[in-house]
Write an enzyme that holds these catalytic residues in place. Sequence first.
Site, PDB file in Angstrom:
ATOM      1  N   ALA A  13       1.377  -1.140  -0.213  1.00  0.00           N
ATOM      2  CA  ALA A  13       0.064  -0.158  -0.021  1.00  0.00           C
ATOM      3  C   ALA A  13       0.916   0.981  -0.253  1.00  0.00           C
ATOM      4  O   ALA A  13       0.783   2.112   0.003  1.00  0.00           O
ATOM      5  CB  ALA A  13      -1.076   0.108   1.377  1.00  0.00           C
ATOM      6  N   CYS A  45      -4.951  -8.147   2.097  1.00  0.00           N
ATOM      7  CA  CYS A  45      -4.348  -9.364   3.255  1.00  0.00           C
ATOM      8  C   CYS A  45      -3.511  -8.871   4.201  1.00  0.00           C
ATOM      9  O   CYS A  45      -2.479  -8.639   4.250  1.00  0.00           O
ATOM     10  CB  CYS A  45      -3.424 -10.455   1.597  1.00  0.00           C
ATOM     11  SG  CYS A  45      -2.410 -11.298   2.592  1.00  0.00           S
ATOM     12  N   VAL A 104      -0.830 -10.933   6.417  1.00  0.00           N
ATOM     13  CA  VAL A 104       0.496 -12.152   5.977  1.00  0.00           C
ATOM     14  C   VAL A 104       0.167 -12.677   7.096  1.00  0.00           C
ATOM     15  O   VAL A 104       0.414 -14.396   7.347  1.00  0.00           O
ATOM     16  CB  VAL A 104       1.573 -11.427   5.282  1.00  0.00           C
ATOM     17  CG1 VAL A 104       1.860 -10.981   3.992  1.00  0.00           C
ATOM     18  CG2 VAL A 104       2.337 -10.370   6.533  1.00  0.00           C
ATOM     19  N   TYR A 164      14.327  -7.904  14.907  1.00  0.00           N
ATOM     20  CA  TYR A 164      14.600  -7.349  13.333  1.00  0.00           C
ATOM     21  C   TYR A 164      15.497  -7.421  12.856  1.00  0.00           C
ATOM     22  O   TYR A 164      15.323  -8.616  11.459  1.00  0.00           O
ATOM     23  CB  TYR A 164      14.457  -5.657  13.060  1.00  0.00           C
ATOM     24  CG  TYR A 164      14.233  -4.846  12.363  1.00  0.00           C
ATOM     25  CD1 TYR A 164      13.282  -5.044  11.713  1.00  0.00           C
ATOM     26  CD2 TYR A 164      15.064  -4.514  11.212  1.00  0.00           C
ATOM     27  CE1 TYR A 164      13.034  -4.632  10.197  1.00  0.00           C
ATOM     28  CE2 TYR A 164      14.464  -4.177   9.539  1.00  0.00           C
ATOM     29  CZ  TYR A 164      13.802  -4.144   9.145  1.00  0.00           C
ATOM     30  OH  TYR A 164      13.060  -4.242   7.996  1.00  0.00           O
ATOM     31  N   LYS A 181      15.433 -10.580   9.467  1.00  0.00           N
ATOM     32  CA  LYS A 181      16.109 -10.195   8.581  1.00  0.00           C
ATOM     33  C   LYS A 181      17.447 -11.317   8.051  1.00  0.00           C
ATOM     34  O   LYS A 181      16.926 -11.230   6.854  1.00  0.00           O
ATOM     35  CB  LYS A 181      16.452  -8.762   8.071  1.00  0.00           C
ATOM     36  CG  LYS A 181      15.031  -7.883   8.387  1.00  0.00           C
ATOM     37  CD  LYS A 181      14.207  -8.094   7.010  1.00  0.00           C
ATOM     38  CE  LYS A 181      13.070  -6.691   7.564  1.00  0.00           C
ATOM     39  NZ  LYS A 181      11.500  -7.487   6.478  1.00  0.00           N
TER      40      LYS A 181
END
Length: 300
Positions: free
Chosen positions: A14, A63, A65, A154, A158
């Site tokens: 978005a 959606c 996730v 985080y 990743k």
Amino acid sequence: MDVKDKLAVITGSASGLGKAFANRLLESGAMVCLSDVNEAIGNATAEEFSDKFGKEKVTFVKCNVLDKDDIEALYSEAERYFGHSVDIFCNNAGVNHVRGWRLCMDINIMSVMECTEYVIDKMDIRRGGKGGLIVNTASMAGIVNGDIPEAACYYASKHGVVALTRSLGTDVFLKESGVRVQCICPSFVDTNILADASKDQLTFIKNKFGLMTPEFVAEGFLKLVAECDNGTALCILDKVPPVVYSDMSATRIFVLSVGAIMFNKIFGTDLFLPRHQMIFVFSLFILAQLLLYFLISILF
Ligand SMILES: NC(=O)c1ccc[n+]([C@@H]2O[C@H](COP(=O)([O-])OP(=O)(O)OC[C@H]3O[C@@H](n4cnc5c(N)ncnc54)[C@H](O)[C@@H]3O)[C@@H](O)[C@H]2O)c1
């Protein structure tokens, strides 16, 4: 891969990087199914892109996730809308650490795993699929380690995304399944994910690393998809051409193992410490210089 007339699905698109990736793909002639948990902004982005590229080129499907049913519905709705199988699936949705480590891990790595498993199942040539490409949005935080304890989740998430990409992005798996896997590893980008950073933190980031625009990263994204090999982790840094970050860990551990054996035999060390490794690497460098000098002297 030439993206023209290919169908791409992008989670978390978005706004921010996902939106910029979608824009770049659309500019290159692809069809894009936007998706996000934020329906209002997602619909607005879809409208903006429909005006620019045409309704037949873009749609939006809500959606989350974290919800397996949503993931399945996103995939099938994208194929139904365009009457085309999905060629590229981008696991892009992500959050920072601020709402807690569990949510960060759930969205940034567990859902990437969930989507990846589902998408491979659909694309796998052994199950009647047509093959395809999965692109994961990792981060520089998946390559380097951080020194902010509260953001450890985080970095961990990743690193997981980069490891997942490399473990699946192999020739063997591609041959079996027809599915390629790549990831993009940007440094800091000016998006909503940094909204929780303080003014001082933002100034520090800008001065030390630079703050890229999503559009700059999207150029690298297109290069990754169009020009890079299966399994590539592509680092995007401010004012630097994209850097393919090769996985040298197997070579490195092999060289260090040789060093550990040599140090043990010569000096009796039973623990190969970083300072031993420095001496070993420096000795290798001197040895290489001597060999080169010897070769040059016998040749000329
Ligand atoms: N901005 C940076 O500095 C930076 C750097 C490297 C990597 N990244 C990664 O880029 C990706 C995109 O982030 P961004 O920087 O564009 O931030 P962003 O906040 O603009 O975009 C993230 C999008 O993901 C959506 N999202 C969040 N939770 C979701 C969920 N459960 N289901 C579906 N969508 C969800 C959000 O609504 C938002 O639109 C993330 O994976 C992020 O970790 C960002």
